[in-house]
Design an enzyme around this catalytic site. Structure first.
Site, PDB file in Angstrom:
ATOM      1  N   LYS A 158     -65.043 -40.541  22.930  1.00 12.42           N
ATOM      2  CA  LYS A 158     -64.388 -40.003  24.126  1.00 12.42           C
ATOM      3  C   LYS A 158     -64.954 -38.623  24.464  1.00 12.42           C
ATOM      4  CE  LYS A 158     -60.544 -38.326  21.288  1.00 12.42           C
ATOM      5  NZ  LYS A 158     -59.082 -38.315  21.082  1.00 12.42           N
ATOM      6  N   TYR A 165     -71.002  -6.078  31.704  1.00  8.12           N
ATOM      7  CA  TYR A 165     -69.862  -5.834  32.580  1.00  8.12           C
ATOM      8  C   TYR A 165     -68.854  -4.883  31.939  1.00  8.12           C
ATOM      9  CZ  TYR A 165     -71.240  -9.503  35.859  1.00  8.12           C
ATOM     10  OH  TYR A 165     -71.911 -10.255  36.802  1.00  8.12           O
TER      11      TYR A 165
END
Length: 358
Positions: free
Chosen positions: A34, A255
């Site tokens: 999955k 940043y």
């Protein structure tokens, strides 16, 4: 030189399957694929698993993608069908639903005109309290499936451990006791164990094992890596060093200038970020492997890049390859640093990251 990619080591996949089959003895293997085979590529991984008896996925679109790719092995839908409208598709494609509720059972009984009857699994809630029929209803539900014209063959009885990654948990014994009582009344084939339960031998009995995470070389247990169980990492997530620059002490990098350099150093910029699935919240000090040694991540992870402190004497050059996790750097270690689990890191690898099979 390029941005992020993931090497998928097919020899490691084959090795891991062989190890797990040894643990399983003669029992059958339902390989769990999955979520795009835990980020490893659904169809390609399925095509390489020659030694498994069936494949398990969560959603109908995953199962149909496998059929469209030419996969003919039995495919089990772990959440079953979501509506009665899906039952003709299940029948036409030879898919096997897990029945986990009374309403699914009723819809299957009432379905008409199916191309063929379905092989089915009956899930019992032995203590996970997520999916599954109640234990006191399990025998009656199983008998109804046996009598249902839309069911072929013997249904497989299944459940799921809530605490298999803690093998000594009392809950495991309780769940074993509940399922064993039901199985004695039915003499039905049983599937109970995921990767953790298989490796720790938690279940009292299994005719079908359901390995997922361990197939990909990753440990389901805290403070352990796959290597502790003779498993090998199937995915190596990598990216190029695209800049090496000298930065003076006291300068801010990235940043918000979140990293203030403590000394003169070299900063390496790696072409991977949260847009590729690398976790934005990875803390300073998370290791990145380059040329045989680990360097600490520094500053904020941005969408397409991250920074590492190379040190003033580093020989790392533009064009070198960095590994974020894989054969040289256990994904379990990165997950621990980030405060998550390896499952999430693997599943979050973005579609723009090329999967390269070797």
């Amino acid at each position: 030189m390029r941005a992020a990619w993931a090497n998928i080591h097919l020899d490691a996949l084959a090795h891991n399957l062989a190890v797990l089959k040894q643990h399983a003895g003669g029992a059958r293997i339902l390989a769990i694929l999955k979520a795009n085979a835990y980020g490893h590529g659904l169809a390609r991984i399925a095509s390489e698993l020659h030694g498994v008896d069936a494949i398990g996925v969560a959603r109908l679109n995953e199962a149909l993608a496998l059929r469209n790719a030419g996969i003919v092995k039995p495919i089990v839908l772990l959440e079953g069908f979501f509506s009665a409208d899906e039952l003709p598709i299940f029948a036409a494609s030879g898919l096997q639903p897990v029945i986990h509720s009374q309403y699914q059972l009723a819809q299957l009984e009432q379905a008409q005109g199916l191309a063929q009857p379905l092989r089915v699994w009956l899930k019992v809630d032995t203590g996970m309290h997520r999916l599954g029929v109640a234990p006191d209803q399990a025998v009656a539900c199983y008998r109804r499936l046996q009598a249902c014209a839309n069911v072929q063959g013997e249904p497989i009885l299944m459940s799921h451990f809530a605490s298999a990654d803690a093998p000594d948990a009392a809950q495991n014994n309780n769940q074993n006791r509940v399922l064993a009582d039901i199985q004695r009344q039915l003499a039905a084939p049983v599937s109970f164990s995921n990767s953790a339960a298989l490796l720790a031998k938690v279940a009292q009995h299994d005719d079908w094992f359901r390995p997922g995470l361990a197939l990909y070389g990753v440990s389901p247990f805290a403070q352990h890596t796959g290597a502790d169980y003779n498993l090998r990492a199937v995915m190596s997530l990598q990216a190029s060093v695209i800049s090496v620059r000298d930065v003076a002490a006291g300068e801010g990098v990235g940043y918000g200038a979140a990293w203030q350099t403590e000394r003169d150093t070299k900063v390496g910029i790696i072409a991977i970020g949260y847009g590729d699935g690398y976790p934005r919240l990875a803390p300073a000090g998370t290791p990145v492997w380059i040329n045989g040694r680990c360097y600490p991540l520094k500053g904020r992870v941005s969408m397409d890049m991250l920074s590492v402190d190379l040190g003033v004497d580093s020989q790392v050059q533009v064009g070198d390859t960095a590994q974020l996790w894989g054969e040289h750097l256990a994904v379990e270690l990165i997950a621990e640093k980030v405060g998550t689990i390896a499952y999430e890191l693997l599943c979050n690898v973005a579609h723009r990251v090329a999967l390269e099979y070797n």
